[in-house]
Enzyme design. Structure first.
Site, mmCIF file in Angstrom:
data_model
loop_
_atom_site.group_PDB
_atom_site.id
_atom_site.type_symbol
_atom_site.label_atom_id
_atom_site.label_comp_id
_atom_site.label_asym_id
_atom_site.label_seq_id
_atom_site.Cartn_x
_atom_site.Cartn_y
_atom_site.Cartn_z
ATOM 1 N N ASP A 53 0.864 -1.191 0.000
ATOM 2 C CA ASP A 53 0.000 0.000 0.000
ATOM 3 C C ASP A 53 0.896 1.236 0.000
ATOM 4 O OD1 ASP A 53 -1.669 2.072 0.440
ATOM 5 O OD2 ASP A 53 -2.708 1.185 2.167
ATOM 6 N N ARG A 443 24.108 23.070 -46.546
ATOM 7 C CA ARG A 443 25.110 22.816 -47.592
ATOM 8 C C ARG A 443 24.480 23.090 -48.975
ATOM 9 N NH1 ARG A 443 28.609 17.619 -49.744
ATOM 10 N NH2 ARG A 443 30.615 18.647 -49.725
ATOM 11 N N ASP A 478 25.907 8.834 -49.861
ATOM 12 C CA ASP A 478 26.147 9.911 -48.903
ATOM 13 C C ASP A 478 24.834 10.608 -48.518
ATOM 14 O OD1 ASP A 478 27.600 11.642 -47.342
ATOM 15 O OD2 ASP A 478 28.903 12.356 -48.963
ATOM 16 N N CYS A 526 27.062 6.577 -45.784
ATOM 17 C CA CYS A 526 27.836 7.696 -45.261
ATOM 18 C C CYS A 526 26.839 8.805 -44.977
ATOM 19 C CB CYS A 526 28.827 8.125 -46.347
ATOM 20 S SG CYS A 526 29.657 9.681 -46.028
ATOM 21 N N ASP A 548 34.134 11.903 -41.253
ATOM 22 C CA ASP A 548 34.837 12.781 -42.186
ATOM 23 C C ASP A 548 36.171 13.215 -41.601
ATOM 24 O OD1 ASP A 548 33.200 12.734 -44.316
ATOM 25 O OD2 ASP A 548 32.279 14.702 -43.999
HETATM 26 C C1 DGJ Z 1 30.698 14.059 -47.144
HETATM 27 C C2 DGJ Z 1 31.390 12.733 -47.073
HETATM 28 O O1 DGJ Z 1 31.446 12.270 -45.777
HETATM 29 C C3 DGJ Z 1 32.778 12.879 -47.691
HETATM 30 O O2 DGJ Z 1 33.499 11.688 -47.539
HETATM 31 C C4 DGJ Z 1 32.616 13.254 -49.126
HETATM 32 O O3 DGJ Z 1 32.021 12.201 -49.825
HETATM 33 C C5 DGJ Z 1 31.805 14.526 -49.254
HETATM 34 N N1 DGJ Z 1 30.575 14.453 -48.530
HETATM 35 C C6 DGJ Z 1 31.512 14.834 -50.683
HETATM 36 O O4 DGJ Z 1 30.703 15.929 -50.811
#
Ligand code: DGJ
Length: 729
Positions: A53, A443, A478, A526, A548
């Site tokens: 309880d 980007r 990518d 990637c 990267d």
């Molecule tokens: C990001 C990736 O991680 C890199 O290895 C390379 O492929 C660039 N983009 C290309 O724009």
């Protein structure tokens, strides 16, 4: 391995290799968690739920104040009738109510493991490898049926979980939250381990003590993300690399996720994992079903090392698919850091030729070969060869390279479109966007709306046409920005919050189609490096560009952290030039080689600029890697020294037949008055004798593991040693 149901106790005992997981149906059909941990032969419930309880806790039966959902460990907790912990799911009815109440309805146990519709997941090749339990829970008011799926494996200390929602009622149901797993631990004395970071700084280990309340990691970015990997572990406070209890949770998904831990009022801890409920909802019409992705839960009583080895072998053999699963991966030369966007056919041919001379096996043409892509401001989506850079067309270039005896690979960023592209001009609606809102670029690019079938089909056909146009053996996939303005022009208002998950389903569909159409192409995923290093991606693509950041010292931590859940064969790892492009550090070529050889080896620099001496060293690295490649890529991995805690890193790979072991040792900064260093190896056969090929010394496995090996005195920063041990008896 087995799943046993004791009908008297209404108790399920799930036994995977080395681990037991127990559940019980109590009272009026409440499913509760009893135990997860080391294997128990016969579980007769020595730890029954205590009914006490507790002051202000709500009671389903007003006459029994000892029973409350507030104090019992519900296996799949809901919201609204007494469990105040984090719910595993929540629904909304057409009348606006968000309360539900799931009770046990039925269960079934069967051999093997079924596929999850449209989703990546671990699998079995033979039914006897695993057993599956499905428990159906039911909410009588709405007709919502929720099936909890559990699979246990014969060969792995792993249990997988996912959940299937089915609307068997008459009205629409809105899923507001649909997690894949929830586990109530009957203790709070744990540390939480997570893998956190950023672009070029992935998989940092973060270990902290649990505290009362909520602690979590999540992604709201539309990708699993480098900020937080969809992996967490609870560890007993004394647990180390080789000792102590560890509970790993890893989400087989590449988008928004939540991994949540809540330390609750009466000394319990709830861990939950699944699709991030943030900005998520799913509209479920009568007779519709929603399947959640899978969580892989791994138990280890021998520290983090054993947990990682379970993940590695499970993922290497029963998550990754296709012919490359068991095949040695080619040593590649990638032109990105060598040329960036500035190349022409002759230049890449020269780089490929140098690679061939040095023993490399695959040339990868990275970004910049299509449209008018001289920088990152245009052309994504226009997958047609740039005639200025490659005037003879792709087929000729590929032919020139393959006729040298090199394989040819190519880069795509299929999920994106540049506003400056023919594709975007033709289909401005094909991107994720919200009416009347600006479309935020990242980007200089926008995200294609993969919740739309026609967009998926465009990607499949444009990539297929390039892959069929020449002899291409490898594709780098990518993805370089996270999602904003997440909305789809093709979905009705009530389904807008499905967009992010529908995107992932679209992406998985595209990947399934392409990998099926091109089974001989090696795919590497990637996302600006390791931004989507997750089991979902590994199901389709057996390797990932880990980061990267190609600096050898940074990579020690990144690769060490990534190895918590993911096998080294999956980690793309390249030697690049110095000063390093990301951090400007200058490290010796031998160290760069040893770090890159600890994963899936590649090179990413202009080989034509190397001196003769450097070329000789690279040739030597490539030839050494070929001798140890099987051991590195398919062996068992042991972490010896942790670069997050020391000035050193070290790891050992042991071949599957046990005949070879390879150890890398890395010393970061040189220190004055350094002690004589002895390195203790792991994973060797104590009864065997090994020859260390680099020194000619012969030592016993026991000697090398227990006494260790005195390392030569090393002066200078960023130095490394590689030991190849071959059994001599
Ligand atoms: C990001 C990736 O991680 C890199 O290895 C390379 O492929 C660039 N983009 C290309 O724009």
């Amino acid at each position: 391995m087995s799943i046993i149901y004791d009908s008297e106790l209404r108790l399920f005992h799930l036994q995977a290799k080395d681990t037991s997981y127990c559940l019980q149906i109590v009272r009026e059909g409440y499913l509760c968690h009893l135990y997860w941990g080391k294997s128990i032969h016969h579980f007769r419930n020595s730890v029954p739920l205590g009914y006490i309880d507790r002051g202000f806790s709500p009671n389903p039966d007003p006459e029994d104040r000892t029973f409350s959902l507030d104090t019992i460990p519900l296996e799949y907790p809901g919201y609204g009738n007494g469990d105040f912990g984090p719910p595993a799911y929540q629904i909304s009815q057409t009348d606006g109510s968000t309360v539900s109440d799931l009770r046990y309805k039925s269960h079934r146990i069967y051999a093997g493991k079924k596929k999850l519709d449209g989703l990546p997941a671990t699998y079995v090749e033979q039914e006897h490898e695993a057993e599956t339990l499905e428990i159906e829970l039911f909410d009588t008011v709405t007709g919502l049926s929720v099936t909890l799926l559990y699979t246990v494996f014969e060969e792995f200390a792993a249990i997988t979980r996912s959940v299937k929602f089915h609307n068997s009622g008459k009205d629409n149901i809105r899923l507001l939250r649909a997690l894949s797993a929830s586990v109530d631990f009957r203790d709070v004395n744990y540390d939480l381990l997570t893998l956190d970071g950023a672009h070029t700084n992935e998989s940092n280990l973060c270990r902290r003590k649990l505290h009362p309340g909520t602690q979590s990691v999540e992604s709201r970015r539309g990708a699993s993300s480098p900020q937080h990997n969809p992996f967490i572990a609870l560890m007993s406070p004394e647990a180390t690399e080789d000792h102590g209890e560890v509970y790993g949770f890893n989400f087989v998904y590449s988008g928004n996720f939540l991994a949540n831990v809540e330390v609750e009022q009466y000394g319990t801890t709830r861990v939950s994992m699944g699709l991030n409920p943030f900005d998520f909802a799913w509209h479920l019409e009568p007779s519709e079903t929603f399947q959640t992705p899978e969580v892989v839960m791994v138990y280890s009583s021998e520290g983090l090392g054993a947990m990682s080895r379970t993940y590695h072998s499970l993922y290497r053999t029963r998550l990754v698919r296709g012919k490359f699963r068991d095949q040695e991966r080619p040593i590649l030369i990638n032109n990105w850091e060598a040329t960036y966007f500035d190349f022409h056919a002759d230049k890449i041919e020269q780089i490929a030729k140098s690679g061939k001379e040095l023993g490399m096996e695959l040339f990868v043409l990275d970004d910049g070969w299509f449209g008018k892509r001289d920088n990152d401001k245009s052309s994504l989506g226009d997958w047609v060869v740039d005639q200025h850079k490659l005037p003879e067309g792709l087929e000729k270039v590929v032919h020139r390279i393959t006729s040298m005896g090199m394989q040819f690979g190519i880069w795509f960023e299929p999920e994106m479109v540049s506003p400056d592209s023919d594709l975007y001009r033709a289909h401005p609606d094909w991107v994720l966007h919200v009416k009347d809102r600006p479309r935020t670029t990242g980007r200089y690019q926008l995200v294609l709306d993969l919740s739309r079938k026609e967009v998926c089909d465009y990607i499949i056909s444009s990539i297929s046409s390039i892959l069929s146009s020449a002899s291409i053996s490898y594709l780098k996939w990518d993805m370089n920005r996270h999602m904003t303005e997440i909305g789809s022009a093709s979905l009705p208002p009530e389904r807008q919050r499905e967009t992010a998950h529908r995107y992932m389903l679209g992406l998985y569909y595209v990947m399934e189609q392409l990998t099926t159409l091109f089974p001989d192409v090696l795919f590497e995923s990637c996302s600006s490096g390791g931004g989507r290093f997750d089991p979902g991606m590994l199901y389709y693509m057996p390797q990932v560009w880990t980061s990267d950041n190609t600096d050898a010292v940074s990579r020690l931590g990144i690769q060490y952290g990534t190895s918590m859940a993911y096998p080294p064969v999956a980690m793309g790892s390249h030697v690049s030039s110095v000063p390093n492009h990301q951090v400007k550090r200058v490290t010796p070529l031998s160290t760069r080689g040893h770090v890159a050889m600890s994963g899936n080896l590649g090179y990413e620099l202009d080989l034509t600029l190397l001196t003769d001496e450097e070329k000789e060293m690279v040739r030597e690295q490539v030839s050494t890697y070929k001798k140890i490649r099987k051991t590195i890529q398919f062996g068992t991995f042991y972490r010896n020294l942790n670069p997050f805690m020391t000035n050193e890193a070290s790891w050992t790979f042991v071949s599957t037949d046990g005949k070879q072991a390879v150890t890398g040792y890395f010393r970061i900064l040189s220190k004055p008055a350094a002690p004589v260093r002895i390195l203790k190896f792991k994973g060797l056969d104590p009864a065997a004798t090994y020859r260390i090929e680099e020194t000619g010394e012969i030592h016993g496995g026991d000697e090398l593991m227990y006494a260790g090996l005195t390392l030569p005195r090393m002066k200078g920063d960023f130095l490394s040693l590689l030991f190849t041990l071959n059994k001599v008896d």
